[in-house]
Design a protein around this motif. Structure first.
Motif, PDB file in Angstrom:
ATOM      1  N   ARG A 139       0.863  -1.184   0.000  1.00  0.00           N
ATOM      2  CA  ARG A 139       0.000   0.000   0.000  1.00  0.00           C
ATOM      3  C   ARG A 139       0.898   1.231   0.000  1.00  0.00           C
ATOM      4  O   ARG A 139       1.924   1.268   0.657  1.00  0.00           O
ATOM      5  CB  ARG A 139      -0.898   0.020   1.226  1.00  0.00           C
ATOM      6  CG  ARG A 139      -1.817  -1.183   1.329  1.00  0.00           C
ATOM      7  CD  ARG A 139      -2.679  -1.144   2.568  1.00  0.00           C
ATOM      8  NE  ARG A 139      -3.705  -0.115   2.460  1.00  0.00           N
ATOM      9  CZ  ARG A 139      -3.667   1.062   3.063  1.00  0.00           C
ATOM     10  NH1 ARG A 139      -2.636   1.386   3.833  1.00  0.00           N
ATOM     11  NH2 ARG A 139      -4.638   1.936   2.909  1.00  0.00           N
ATOM     12  N   ASP A 140       0.503   2.246  -0.741  1.00  0.00           N
ATOM     13  CA  ASP A 140       1.313   3.469  -0.853  1.00  0.00           C
ATOM     14  C   ASP A 140       0.784   4.495   0.140  1.00  0.00           C
ATOM     15  O   ASP A 140       0.123   5.474  -0.219  1.00  0.00           O
ATOM     16  CB  ASP A 140       1.244   4.010  -2.282  1.00  0.00           C
ATOM     17  CG  ASP A 140       2.466   4.851  -2.636  1.00  0.00           C
ATOM     18  OD1 ASP A 140       3.035   5.470  -1.715  1.00  0.00           O
ATOM     19  OD2 ASP A 140       2.867   4.854  -3.808  1.00  0.00           O
ATOM     20  N   GLU A 141       1.060   4.224   1.436  1.00  0.00           N
ATOM     21  CA  GLU A 141       0.503   5.086   2.479  1.00  0.00           C
ATOM     22  C   GLU A 141       1.199   4.799   3.804  1.00  0.00           C
ATOM     23  O   GLU A 141       1.292   3.660   4.236  1.00  0.00           O
ATOM     24  CB  GLU A 141      -1.012   4.813   2.607  1.00  0.00           C
ATOM     25  CG  GLU A 141      -1.719   5.640   3.662  1.00  0.00           C
ATOM     26  CD  GLU A 141      -3.160   5.188   3.847  1.00  0.00           C
ATOM     27  OE1 GLU A 141      -4.048   6.019   3.600  1.00  0.00           O
ATOM     28  OE2 GLU A 141      -3.385   4.034   4.229  1.00  0.00           O
ATOM     29  N   THR A 142       1.685   5.782   4.459  1.00  0.00           N
ATOM     30  CA  THR A 142       2.322   5.760   5.791  1.00  0.00           C
ATOM     31  C   THR A 142       3.496   4.791   5.888  1.00  0.00           C
ATOM     32  O   THR A 142       4.632   5.178   5.678  1.00  0.00           O
ATOM     33  CB  THR A 142       1.308   5.485   6.914  1.00  0.00           C
ATOM     34  OG1 THR A 142       0.714   4.216   6.755  1.00  0.00           O
ATOM     35  CG2 THR A 142       0.219   6.550   6.925  1.00  0.00           C
ATOM     36  N   THR A 143       3.248   3.510   6.182  1.00  0.00           N
ATOM     37  CA  THR A 143       4.348   2.580   6.406  1.00  0.00           C
ATOM     38  C   THR A 143       5.229   2.464   5.167  1.00  0.00           C
ATOM     39  O   THR A 143       6.462   2.490   5.254  1.00  0.00           O
ATOM     40  CB  THR A 143       3.814   1.189   6.795  1.00  0.00           C
ATOM     41  OG1 THR A 143       3.050   1.320   7.993  1.00  0.00           O
ATOM     42  CG2 THR A 143       4.950   0.213   7.041  1.00  0.00           C
ATOM     43  N   ASN A 144       4.612   2.289   4.005  1.00  0.00           N
ATOM     44  CA  ASN A 144       5.339   2.233   2.737  1.00  0.00           C
ATOM     45  C   ASN A 144       4.897   3.376   1.835  1.00  0.00           C
ATOM     46  O   ASN A 144       3.715   3.727   1.810  1.00  0.00           O
ATOM     47  CB  ASN A 144       5.080   0.911   2.007  1.00  0.00           C
ATOM     48  CG  ASN A 144       5.553  -0.310   2.773  1.00  0.00           C
ATOM     49  OD1 ASN A 144       4.948  -1.365   2.693  1.00  0.00           O
ATOM     50  ND2 ASN A 144       6.622  -0.179   3.533  1.00  0.00           N
TER      51      ASN A 144
ATOM     52  N   ASP B  97      -4.371   2.846  -1.910  1.00  0.00           N
ATOM     53  CA  ASP B  97      -4.853   2.804  -0.528  1.00  0.00           C
ATOM     54  C   ASP B  97      -5.842   1.669  -0.282  1.00  0.00           C
ATOM     55  O   ASP B  97      -6.523   1.646   0.748  1.00  0.00           O
ATOM     56  CB  ASP B  97      -5.493   4.135  -0.145  1.00  0.00           C
ATOM     57  CG  ASP B  97      -6.707   4.476  -1.016  1.00  0.00           C
ATOM     58  OD1 ASP B  97      -6.913   3.788  -2.055  1.00  0.00           O
ATOM     59  OD2 ASP B  97      -7.434   5.423  -0.681  1.00  0.00           O
ATOM     60  N   HIS B  98      -5.933   0.710  -1.209  1.00  0.00           N
ATOM     61  CA  HIS B  98      -6.863  -0.409  -0.993  1.00  0.00           C
ATOM     62  C   HIS B  98      -6.472  -1.153   0.280  1.00  0.00           C
ATOM     63  O   HIS B  98      -5.289  -1.371   0.530  1.00  0.00           O
ATOM     64  CB  HIS B  98      -6.837  -1.372  -2.186  1.00  0.00           C
ATOM     65  CG  HIS B  98      -7.916  -2.392  -2.145  1.00  0.00           C
ATOM     66  ND1 HIS B  98      -7.803  -3.561  -1.421  1.00  0.00           N
ATOM     67  CD2 HIS B  98      -9.149  -2.426  -2.708  1.00  0.00           C
ATOM     68  CE1 HIS B  98      -8.917  -4.269  -1.551  1.00  0.00           C
ATOM     69  NE2 HIS B  98      -9.744  -3.603  -2.326  1.00  0.00           N
TER      70      HIS B  98
ATOM     71  N   LEU C 251       7.075  -4.616   4.696  1.00  0.00           N
ATOM     72  CA  LEU C 251       6.288  -4.508   3.472  1.00  0.00           C
ATOM     73  C   LEU C 251       4.845  -4.693   3.909  1.00  0.00           C
ATOM     74  O   LEU C 251       4.464  -5.771   4.370  1.00  0.00           O
ATOM     75  CB  LEU C 251       6.703  -5.591   2.475  1.00  0.00           C
ATOM     76  CG  LEU C 251       6.099  -5.571   1.060  1.00  0.00           C
ATOM     77  CD1 LEU C 251       6.907  -6.491   0.140  1.00  0.00           C
ATOM     78  CD2 LEU C 251       4.633  -5.979   1.009  1.00  0.00           C
ATOM     79  N   ALA C 252       4.045  -3.639   3.808  1.00  0.00           N
ATOM     80  CA  ALA C 252       2.685  -3.656   4.344  1.00  0.00           C
ATOM     81  C   ALA C 252       1.674  -3.573   3.208  1.00  0.00           C
ATOM     82  O   ALA C 252       1.471  -2.507   2.628  1.00  0.00           O
ATOM     83  CB  ALA C 252       2.488  -2.508   5.328  1.00  0.00           C
ATOM     84  N   SER C 253       1.040  -4.699   2.906  1.00  0.00           N
ATOM     85  CA  SER C 253       0.024  -4.751   1.853  1.00  0.00           C
ATOM     86  C   SER C 253      -1.388  -4.577   2.397  1.00  0.00           C
ATOM     87  O   SER C 253      -2.306  -4.303   1.619  1.00  0.00           O
ATOM     88  CB  SER C 253       0.099  -6.095   1.111  1.00  0.00           C
ATOM     89  OG  SER C 253       1.350  -6.277   0.504  1.00  0.00           O
ATOM     90  N   ASN C 254      -1.568  -4.731   3.719  1.00  0.00           N
ATOM     91  CA  ASN C 254      -2.923  -4.840   4.276  1.00  0.00           C
ATOM     92  C   ASN C 254      -3.088  -4.018   5.548  1.00  0.00           C
ATOM     93  O   ASN C 254      -2.206  -3.997   6.410  1.00  0.00           O
ATOM     94  CB  ASN C 254      -3.213  -6.312   4.618  1.00  0.00           C
ATOM     95  CG  ASN C 254      -2.761  -7.260   3.524  1.00  0.00           C
ATOM     96  OD1 ASN C 254      -3.265  -7.217   2.418  1.00  0.00           O
ATOM     97  ND2 ASN C 254      -1.781  -8.094   3.821  1.00  0.00           N
TER      98      ASN C 254
END
Length: 459
Positions: free
Chosen positions: A184-189, A208-209, A402-405
């Motif tokens: 996700r392209d937000e905060t963590t990554n 941002d999904h 790596l944060a996808s969720n």
């Protein structure tokens, strides 16, 4: 949710007795006349029963021989005593004792006295990974304090993720549908960039999904799809003043992240009582968080889990059995926080230590005026060793992520038609055909770190 629907008594009895085939026959009979949501629950129950053979592949003799390879003087009588003590995970299936596929690691965690008898005790790669982790956490603390708090020390990762079918696509049907997780392209990554792929994706979910993926379709002789991308991950630390931290009960964050999300974020009576007991007398929101953190990290042992689909309520199981893997500990922390009026949410993907990467789940909690803070109960567990871990992983993160969720039980974009291999989380991807889901025994996933670059200084 379907798991909240009560099973017919006779089906439940057969399942508890380990009579899977009889239960499946009865479920099929019920399906002819049932209506939603019972039909959905029954369909899930068939899938759960089908997965038991994968989760519990070993007979008692096979497990004994496997464990004896590690412990040369293990006797059969002692092995059966370990079963009685609860050191070895097993079920009774069709009248036979079947043992969990990852029972050996769990046995050493649950009954630590066996560790001293293992033939191979040292793991130099693991030891090196721990040193690198501590070094990184110390650097994050130092840099954040110098900056005054926040995100620091960005790392640029270049990775390759792939899914490989065990057979060519045409053997499964006309089209095989594949979802590969994407950060996700937000905060963590941030700064997620796709560089290359084995073929053009059919669709890329929005940045941002809540469970972001790249979607592909395989046909004909195709059996593998891969994607290369880069992203930036950052460490985070902020000094929290308990007197300043507060909860805005009128905010959208509060409304969304203090609510139930059954079946695994559910405000059941046992969990309500536990949350009340833990936080009774706490004078500030941060004190509530700290008490929940202390309880989870002090009472729950890390163990490998069954397929998440096989649990009715994961936090209840963890609270009762005092055991669970990283995601299970995170779900308990999140549920207890929400019960205490603290906004909390899921985060998951991969732990990206260059020496020892692996799939991983953790949590976040929200306090004004600081925003989203991190909580990694399994990394901060008191049994992990090192007080620095316990202190650091409440509020901070080292940046190897790596944060996808940020959510559980969320539909993909585009949506999956069949029940997922992992309905809760998304770490290695999902595969299906027109007619059915393809489970993990029909394909393989890999994630390779090609390079890591410090954007302020070389790693």
């Amino acid at each position: 949710m379907p798991l909240k629907e009560k099973l017919p008594t006779e089906i439940g009895s057969l399942i508890r007795e380990g009579k899977a085939e009889e239960a499946k026959k009865l479920i099929l009979a019920y399906l002819q006349d049932s209506s939603p949501p019972l039909r959905e629950r029954l369909e899930i129950e068939i899938e759960r029963l089908n997965r038991l053979g994968y989760e519990y592949p070993f007979s008692s003799d096979e497990a004994f021989r496997a464990l004896r390879k590690d412990i040369w003087d293990l006797r059969e009588e002692e092995f059966h005593e370990l079963l009685k003590r609860g050191c070895i995970d097993f079920i009774i299936l069709e009248g036979s004792l079947r043992i969990h596929r990852r029972f050996k690691a769990n046995t050493y965690w649950l009954c630590g006295d066996l560790k001293q008898r293992k033939r191979a005790k040292n793991d130099e790669r693991s030891d090196a990974g721990e040193l690198v982790l501590k070094w990184r956490a110390e650097r994050v603390l130092k840099a954040a304090k110098e900056k005054g708090g926040g995100f620091v020390l960005p790392l640029k990762y270049h990775v390759k993720a792939s899914i490989s079918l065990r057979n060519p696509a045409h053997q499964y049907g006309e089209v095989v549908r594949v979802w590969i997780p994407l950060p996700r392209d937000e905060t963590t990554n941030i700064s997620v960039r796709i560089l290359d792929a084995s073929k053009k994706p059919k669709y890329i979910a929005p940045p941002d999904h809540p469970q972001r993926t790249v979607y592909f379709e395989l046909e004909g002789e195709e059996r593998e799809v891969w994607i290369e991308y880069t992203f930036v991950s950052r460490g985070f630390h902020v000094e929290i003043d308990p007197k300043e931290a507060y909860i805005d009960t009128e905010s959208e964050v509060y409304r969304e992240y203090t609510s139930e999300r059954p079946p695994h974020i559910a405000f059941t009576e046992p969990l309500r009582k536990l949350a009340e007991e833990i936080t009774r007398g706490a004078s500030t929101p941060y004190e509530k968080v700290k008490r929940i953190w202390e309880w989870v990290t002090g009472n729950v042992r890390y163990t490998y889990a069954k397929d998440y689909l096989l649990y009715d309520n994961i936090p209840e199981y963890v609270a009762s059995e005092k055991r669970g893997d990283c995601g299970m500990q995170a779900l308990l922390f999140i549920t207890l926080c929400r019960l205490a009026g603290i906004p909390a949410r899921w985060e998951s993907g991969w732990y990206m230590n260059p020496l020892s990467p692996g799939m991983h789940d953790w949590a976040q909690f929200y306090l004004e005026p600081y925003g989203w803070l991190y909580a990694d109960p399994s990394f901060g567990n008191k049994r992990k060793g090192g007080e620095w871990r316990h202190q650091f992983y409440l509020g901070s993160i080292e940046g190897y992520r790596l944060a996808s969720n940020i959510e559980v039980y969320t539909q993909f974009d585009p949506p999956k038609k069949h029940l997922r291999s992992d309905p809760v989380d998304s770490q290695r991807g999902e595969v299906e055909t027109t007619g059915k889901n393809l489970y993990y025994n029909e394909w393989d996933f890999s994630l390779e770190i090609l390079s890591v670059e410090g954007l302020e200084s070389k790693f």
